[in-house]
Motif scaffolding. Structure first.
Motif, PDB file in Angstrom:
ATOM      1  N   LEU A  20       0.815  -1.210   0.000  1.00 22.95           N
ATOM      2  CA  LEU A  20       0.000   0.000   0.000  1.00 22.95           C
ATOM      3  C   LEU A  20       0.851   1.263   0.000  1.00 22.95           C
ATOM      4  CD1 LEU A  20      -2.818  -0.994   2.530  1.00 22.95           C
ATOM      5  CD2 LEU A  20      -2.983  -0.866   0.041  1.00 22.95           C
ATOM      6  N   PHE A  21       2.074   1.174   0.518  1.00 22.63           N
ATOM      7  CA  PHE A  21       2.924   2.355   0.612  1.00 22.63           C
ATOM      8  C   PHE A  21       3.750   2.587  -0.650  1.00 22.63           C
ATOM      9  CE2 PHE A  21       1.996   1.266   4.992  1.00 22.63           C
ATOM     10  CZ  PHE A  21       1.765   2.495   5.568  1.00 22.63           C
ATOM     11  N   ASP A  22       3.570   1.732  -1.664  1.00 20.59           N
ATOM     12  CA  ASP A  22       4.286   1.952  -2.922  1.00 20.59           C
ATOM     13  C   ASP A  22       3.850   3.240  -3.609  1.00 20.59           C
ATOM     14  OD1 ASP A  22       5.769  -0.298  -2.576  1.00 20.59           O
ATOM     15  OD2 ASP A  22       4.573  -1.565  -3.920  1.00 20.59           O
ATOM     16  N   GLN A  23       2.627   3.681  -3.336  1.00 23.68           N
ATOM     17  CA  GLN A  23       2.134   4.903  -3.973  1.00 23.68           C
ATOM     18  C   GLN A  23       2.861   6.149  -3.477  1.00 23.68           C
ATOM     19  OE1 GLN A  23      -1.795   6.182  -2.680  1.00 23.68           O
ATOM     20  NE2 GLN A  23      -1.745   4.687  -1.009  1.00 23.68           N
ATOM     21  N   PHE A  24       3.559   6.045  -2.338  1.00 22.69           N
ATOM     22  CA  PHE A  24       4.264   7.199  -1.794  1.00 22.69           C
ATOM     23  C   PHE A  24       5.724   7.239  -2.207  1.00 22.69           C
ATOM     24  CE2 PHE A  24       0.938   6.056   1.372  1.00 22.69           C
ATOM     25  CZ  PHE A  24       0.112   7.149   1.159  1.00 22.69           C
ATOM     26  N   MET A  25       6.156   6.280  -3.012  1.00 23.09           N
ATOM     27  CA  MET A  25       7.528   6.294  -3.506  1.00 23.09           C
ATOM     28  C   MET A  25       7.666   7.300  -4.644  1.00 23.09           C
ATOM     29  SD  MET A  25       8.403   2.219  -3.521  1.00 23.09           S
ATOM     30  CE  MET A  25      10.024   2.539  -4.209  1.00 23.09           C
ATOM     31  N   SER A  26       8.797   7.988  -4.686  1.00 23.60           N
ATOM     32  CA  SER A  26       9.018   8.974  -5.736  1.00 23.60           C
ATOM     33  C   SER A  26       9.112   8.280  -7.094  1.00 23.60           C
ATOM     34  CB  SER A  26      10.310   9.752  -5.462  1.00 23.60           C
ATOM     35  OG  SER A  26      10.555  10.683  -6.494  1.00 23.60           O
ATOM     36  N   PRO A  27       8.264   8.642  -8.057  1.00 25.55           N
ATOM     37  CA  PRO A  27       8.290   7.965  -9.363  1.00 25.55           C
ATOM     38  C   PRO A  27       9.540   8.334 -10.153  1.00 25.55           C
ATOM     39  CG  PRO A  27       6.776   9.821  -9.413  1.00 25.55           C
ATOM     40  CD  PRO A  27       7.238   9.692  -7.994  1.00 25.55           C
ATOM     41  N   THR A  28       9.969   7.415 -10.970  1.00 22.62           N
ATOM     42  CA  THR A  28      11.141   7.633 -11.820  1.00 22.62           C
ATOM     43  C   THR A  28      10.793   7.259 -13.253  1.00 22.62           C
ATOM     44  OG1 THR A  28      11.958   5.399 -11.342  1.00 22.62           O
ATOM     45  CG2 THR A  28      12.770   7.194  -9.952  1.00 22.62           C
ATOM     46  N   TYR A  29      11.456   7.894 -14.197  1.00 24.75           N
ATOM     47  CA  TYR A  29      11.284   7.609 -15.613  1.00 24.75           C
ATOM     48  C   TYR A  29      12.657   7.610 -16.256  1.00 24.75           C
ATOM     49  CZ  TYR A  29       9.621   7.844 -20.429  1.00 24.75           C
ATOM     50  OH  TYR A  29       9.384   7.571 -21.759  1.00 24.75           O
ATOM     51  N   LEU A  30      13.040   6.457 -16.816  1.00 26.21           N
ATOM     52  CA  LEU A  30      14.358   6.274 -17.410  1.00 26.21           C
ATOM     53  C   LEU A  30      15.466   6.569 -16.392  1.00 26.21           C
ATOM     54  CD1 LEU A  30      13.816   7.847 -20.954  1.00 26.21           C
ATOM     55  CD2 LEU A  30      13.730   5.429 -20.310  1.00 26.21           C
TER      56      LEU A  30
END
Length: 221
Positions: free
Chosen positions: A5-15
């Motif tokens: 459930l806490f994966d949504q609070f991880m900072s997203p990354t792209y490439l």
């Protein structure tokens, strides 16, 4: 579905590049720039009215010398409000759910108020550490307690904002997952859960606005 459930609070990354910079810069792009014209469109007029009302309410208990902080406090309020509300949209990231960001905002502002208070009014600033009329045996204990509470204040500001937004996002995800799971087996319960989800979303919108206001208000006081 997410494994955690806490994966949504991880900072997203792209490439391999973090997108938190984009999340921090996007709110400023969405706000229209004020102009010097006598007549503006409805959006700019509404923005100016909101900032004026907020600044009046914020600076009401502050003396005239503290009104120089109006611009930076109003900008902080606009920044927090935009990020909190944008984080409620689907497939978005809320930077204010990160304790590091909230502490990065709370500590410098808190430290600035303490330093300015010590420089301009050292007697009054130090007087807050010891209430008037304190019995002599309690003076050392109260000074230690008030000093600890002074240093805990920025931590309380950051944790309050983080905890309220995180709890709201988790509740929305839990109820949405329950409604999606019950849709095939118990349609009536799923519809009831969906209505609760709608009400919770309205509540979370109010919480996002109130927490931004409370954060700036406590800083100003």
């Amino acid at each position: 579905m997410m494994a955690n459930l806490f994966d949504q609070f991880m900072s997203p990354t792209y490439l391999g590049m973090p997108l938190i910079v984009l999340a921090l810069g996007l709110p400023w792009i969405l706000w229209p720039s004020p102009s010097s014209r006598w007549l503006n469109n409805r959006l700019v007029t509404l923005q100016s009215w909101f900032l004026n009302r907020f600044t009046q309410q914020l600076l009401l208990p502050i003396n005239t010398g503290g009104h120089k902080w109006a611009l930076i406090l109003a900008s902080l309020m606009t920044f927090l409000l935009s990020m909190n509300l944008l984080g409620l949209l689907p497939y978005t990231f809320t930077p204010t759910t990160q304790l590091s960001l909230n502490m990065g905002l709370a500590v410098p502002f808190w430290l600035a108020t303490v330093i300015i208070g010590m420089r301009n009014q050292p007697t009054a600033a130090l007087g807050h550490l010891l209430p008037e009329g304190t019995p002599t045996p309690l003076i050392p204990v109260l000074i230690v307690i008030e000093t600890i509470s002074l240093f805990i204040r920025p931590l309380a500001l950051g944790v309050r904002l983080t905890a309220n937004l995180t709890a709201g996002h988790l509740l929305i995800q839990l109820i949405a997952t329950a409604a999606f799971t019950l849709m095939t087996s118990m349609t009536t319960v799923a519809l009831l859960t969906t209505s609760i989800l709608f009400l919770l979303t309205l509540l979370e919108i109010a919480v996002a606005m109130i927490q931004a206001y409370v954060f700036v208000l406590l800083l100003s006081l």
